[in-house]
Design a protein around this motif. Structure first.
Motif, short mmCIF file in Angstrom:
data_model
loop_
_atom_site.label_atom_id
_atom_site.label_comp_id
_atom_site.label_asym_id
_atom_site.label_seq_id
_atom_site.Cartn_x
_atom_site.Cartn_y
_atom_site.Cartn_z
N PRO A 132 0.79 -1.23 0.00
CA PRO A 132 0.00 0.00 0.00
C PRO A 132 0.83 1.29 0.00
CG PRO A 132 -0.95 -1.58 1.53
CD PRO A 132 0.38 -2.12 1.11
N VAL A 133 2.11 1.20 0.35
CA VAL A 133 2.96 2.39 0.25
C VAL A 133 4.06 2.23 -0.79
CG1 VAL A 133 2.52 3.19 2.59
CG2 VAL A 133 4.42 1.62 2.20
N GLU A 134 4.41 0.98 -1.13
CA GLU A 134 5.48 0.75 -2.12
C GLU A 134 4.97 0.82 -3.55
OE1 GLU A 134 8.66 -2.31 -1.34
OE2 GLU A 134 7.14 -3.02 0.09
N ARG A 135 3.76 0.37 -3.79
CA ARG A 135 3.23 0.27 -5.15
C ARG A 135 1.86 0.92 -5.22
NH1 ARG A 135 7.78 -0.72 -5.53
NH2 ARG A 135 8.84 -2.44 -6.62
N VAL A 136 1.82 2.19 -4.87
CA VAL A 136 0.54 2.89 -4.76
C VAL A 136 -0.23 2.90 -6.08
CG1 VAL A 136 -0.57 5.10 -4.23
CG2 VAL A 136 1.36 4.29 -2.84
N PRO A 137 0.36 3.31 -7.22
CA PRO A 137 -0.44 3.33 -8.45
C PRO A 137 -0.99 1.96 -8.83
CG PRO A 137 1.59 4.59 -8.73
CD PRO A 137 1.72 3.84 -7.43
N GLY A 138 -0.19 0.90 -8.64
CA GLY A 138 -0.67 -0.43 -8.98
C GLY A 138 -1.81 -0.89 -8.10
N VAL A 139 -1.71 -0.63 -6.81
CA VAL A 139 -2.79 -1.03 -5.90
C VAL A 139 -4.04 -0.21 -6.18
CG1 VAL A 139 -3.50 -1.15 -3.48
CG2 VAL A 139 -1.17 -1.81 -4.12
N VAL A 140 -3.89 1.08 -6.42
CA VAL A 140 -5.04 1.92 -6.75
C VAL A 140 -5.72 1.42 -8.03
CG1 VAL A 140 -5.75 4.23 -7.52
CG2 VAL A 140 -4.20 3.97 -5.57
N ALA A 141 -4.94 1.06 -9.04
CA ALA A 141 -5.53 0.57 -10.29
C ALA A 141 -6.35 -0.69 -10.06
CB ALA A 141 -4.43 0.32 -11.32
N GLU A 142 -5.84 -1.59 -9.23
CA GLU A 142 -6.57 -2.83 -8.95
C GLU A 142 -7.87 -2.54 -8.21
OE1 GLU A 142 -5.85 -5.81 -9.94
OE2 GLU A 142 -3.76 -5.70 -10.58
N LEU A 143 -7.83 -1.64 -7.24
CA LEU A 143 -9.04 -1.31 -6.50
C LEU A 143 -10.02 -0.52 -7.37
CD1 LEU A 143 -7.61 -0.40 -2.97
CD2 LEU A 143 -8.72 -2.52 -3.69
N ASP A 144 -9.49 0.36 -8.22
CA ASP A 144 -10.38 1.10 -9.14
C ASP A 144 -11.17 0.13 -10.01
OD1 ASP A 144 -10.15 3.80 -8.55
OD2 ASP A 144 -8.40 4.10 -9.83
N GLU A 145 -10.51 -0.92 -10.46
CA GLU A 145 -11.21 -1.89 -11.30
C GLU A 145 -12.32 -2.60 -10.53
OE1 GLU A 145 -10.38 -5.84 -14.02
OE2 GLU A 145 -8.69 -4.57 -13.42
N LEU A 146 -12.05 -2.93 -9.28
CA LEU A 146 -13.09 -3.56 -8.47
C LEU A 146 -14.24 -2.60 -8.22
CD1 LEU A 146 -10.89 -5.42 -5.82
CD2 LEU A 146 -12.16 -6.46 -7.71
N VAL A 147 -13.92 -1.33 -8.00
CA VAL A 147 -14.97 -0.33 -7.81
C VAL A 147 -15.81 -0.20 -9.07
CG1 VAL A 147 -15.40 2.14 -7.50
CG2 VAL A 147 -13.76 0.96 -6.02
N ARG A 148 -15.14 -0.15 -10.22
CA ARG A 148 -15.88 -0.04 -11.48
C ARG A 148 -16.81 -1.24 -11.67
NH1 ARG A 148 -11.88 0.77 -14.36
NH2 ARG A 148 -11.49 -1.30 -15.23
N GLY A 149 -16.31 -2.42 -11.36
CA GLY A 149 -17.16 -3.60 -11.48
C GLY A 149 -18.34 -3.56 -10.53
N ALA A 150 -18.12 -3.03 -9.32
CA ALA A 150 -19.22 -2.93 -8.36
C ALA A 150 -20.27 -1.93 -8.83
CB ALA A 150 -18.68 -2.52 -6.99
N VAL A 151 -19.82 -0.82 -9.43
CA VAL A 151 -20.75 0.19 -9.93
C VAL A 151 -21.56 -0.35 -11.09
CG1 VAL A 151 -20.91 2.41 -11.10
CG2 VAL A 151 -19.37 2.14 -9.15
N GLU A 152 -20.90 -1.02 -11.99
CA GLU A 152 -21.55 -1.49 -13.21
C GLU A 152 -22.24 -2.84 -13.04
OE1 GLU A 152 -18.36 -1.52 -15.99
OE2 GLU A 152 -18.24 0.68 -16.14
N GLY A 153 -21.98 -3.48 -11.93
CA GLY A 153 -22.57 -4.80 -11.73
C GLY A 153 -21.94 -5.86 -12.60
N ALA A 154 -20.75 -5.56 -13.13
CA ALA A 154 -20.04 -6.51 -14.00
C ALA A 154 -18.83 -7.03 -13.25
CB ALA A 154 -19.60 -5.83 -15.29
N PRO A 155 -18.51 -8.32 -13.39
CA PRO A 155 -17.34 -8.86 -12.68
C PRO A 155 -16.05 -8.28 -13.22
CG PRO A 155 -18.20 -10.48 -14.23
CD PRO A 155 -19.18 -9.33 -14.22
N ALA A 156 -15.10 -8.07 -12.30
CA ALA A 156 -13.74 -7.75 -12.75
C ALA A 156 -13.15 -8.93 -13.46
CB ALA A 156 -12.88 -7.35 -11.53
#
Length: 302
Positions: A273-297
């Motif tokens: 969470p502090v060493e690879r911030v952009p990568g972790v954010v990208a992974e969580l953003d994808e999960l958030v997008r899937g939750a919003v759209e109701g589509a699986p990551a």
């Protein structure tokens, strides 16, 4: 950002931070690791809030950690952390889709949530297990050869004895702890912020907390609990230089939960969470997008 408190059923008050952009459709709950606090999720939280669909972000300090109340010794267990997580969710996100992310011991609390609060776990529309393990920690040698592992075991014994030996309110001065923590927790070439956040969090931790939660890590065996998340889009994030929860631990999670997708960060250690911030954010953003759209990551192939 709003700072609040959540009272648990045994009277321990947890410190909670809630960041709530307008029209957020999803709540992301971030659970930190052993000896750490909410600061170590701070860069990821900031990245999520800058994203195209910023979610509500909830961070909290485990009992005995950070600004939360000290924990009675008998409650320093992963089971109890799962109960606390259920309280935090009920208080801060009683409805709507959830994305749950747990780093290290926080990820173990997510696994225990499935055992102890299955209805709460079933609300998750996305999961991220970050530098964590589903078991086998009693046998870890911290990536050391046998001679070095013997030294690590001696240090481990001292950690377990801390409550009886120390009345200090923190582990010690950051400058003194920094060399060992950098070696143990961080990978190659960590940036200054990663070093600063890691060392300050661990240095501020209560010795009683460090020692008190040590036994529950060894007892943690929850491969079977992962089956509850078979229908939930899940990512497993690991650093290939992680000494505490090595890559084999991440692979063990994906073996128990074949629907999960493994992402390995080359050169990274335990503190993703502090060493690879952009990568972790990208992974969580994808999960958030899937939750919003109701589509699986996207899931792992095959």
């Amino acid at each position: 950002m709003a700072q609040t408190g959540v009272d648990t059923d045994d009277g321990v008050r947890l410190s909670v931070l809630v960041e709530e952009p307008e029209r957020a459709a999803v709540t992301v709950v971030l659970a930190h690791g052993w000896t750490l606090d909410t600061r170590t999720w701070g860069p990821v939280a900031a990245g999520l809030l800058r994203g195209p669909r910023p979610p509500r972000v909830v961070r909290y300090d485990h009992r005995g950690h950070g600004r939360s109340d000290p924990a009675p010794p008998e409650t320093m267990t992963i089971d109890r952390l799962a109960d606390d997580l259920a309280h935090v969710i009920a208080a801060t996100a009683p409805d709507g889709p959830l994305v749950l992310a747990g780093h290290s011991m926080g990820g173990m609390a997510l696994m225990a949530l499935a055992e102890r609060h299955p209805a709460m776990a079933a609300r998750a529309a996305g999961l991220a297990f970050v530098a964590t393990a589903s078991g086998g920690l009693a046998r870890t040698a911290f990536g050391l050869p046998e001679r070095g592992a013997a030294v690590a075991r001696a240090v481990d014994r001292r950690l377990r004895e801390l409550p009886g030996r120390s009345r200090r309110g923190s582990m010690g001065p950051p400058w003194l702890l920094a060399p060992a923590l950098r070696w143990l927790l961080l990978g190659r070439h960590p940036d200054p912020l990663a070093r600063l956040l890691t060392v300050r969090a661990v240095a501020a931790c209560r010795p009683q907390t460090v020692a008190g939660f040590r036994a529950t890590l060894d007892e943690h065996e929850r491969d079977t609990a992962l089956a509850a998340f078979a229908g939930t889009p899940t990512v497993v994030l690991a650093g290939d230089r992680d000494r505490l929860t090595p890559l084999a631990a991440a692979r063990r999670i994906t073996e128990a939960l074949p629907s999960a997708r493994l992402t390995v960060f080359p050169g990274a250690g335990h503190m993703l969470p502090v060493e690879r911030v952009p990568g972790v954010v990208a992974e969580l953003d994808e999960l958030v997008r899937g939750a919003v759209e109701g589509a699986p990551a996207r899931q792992s192939p095959g």
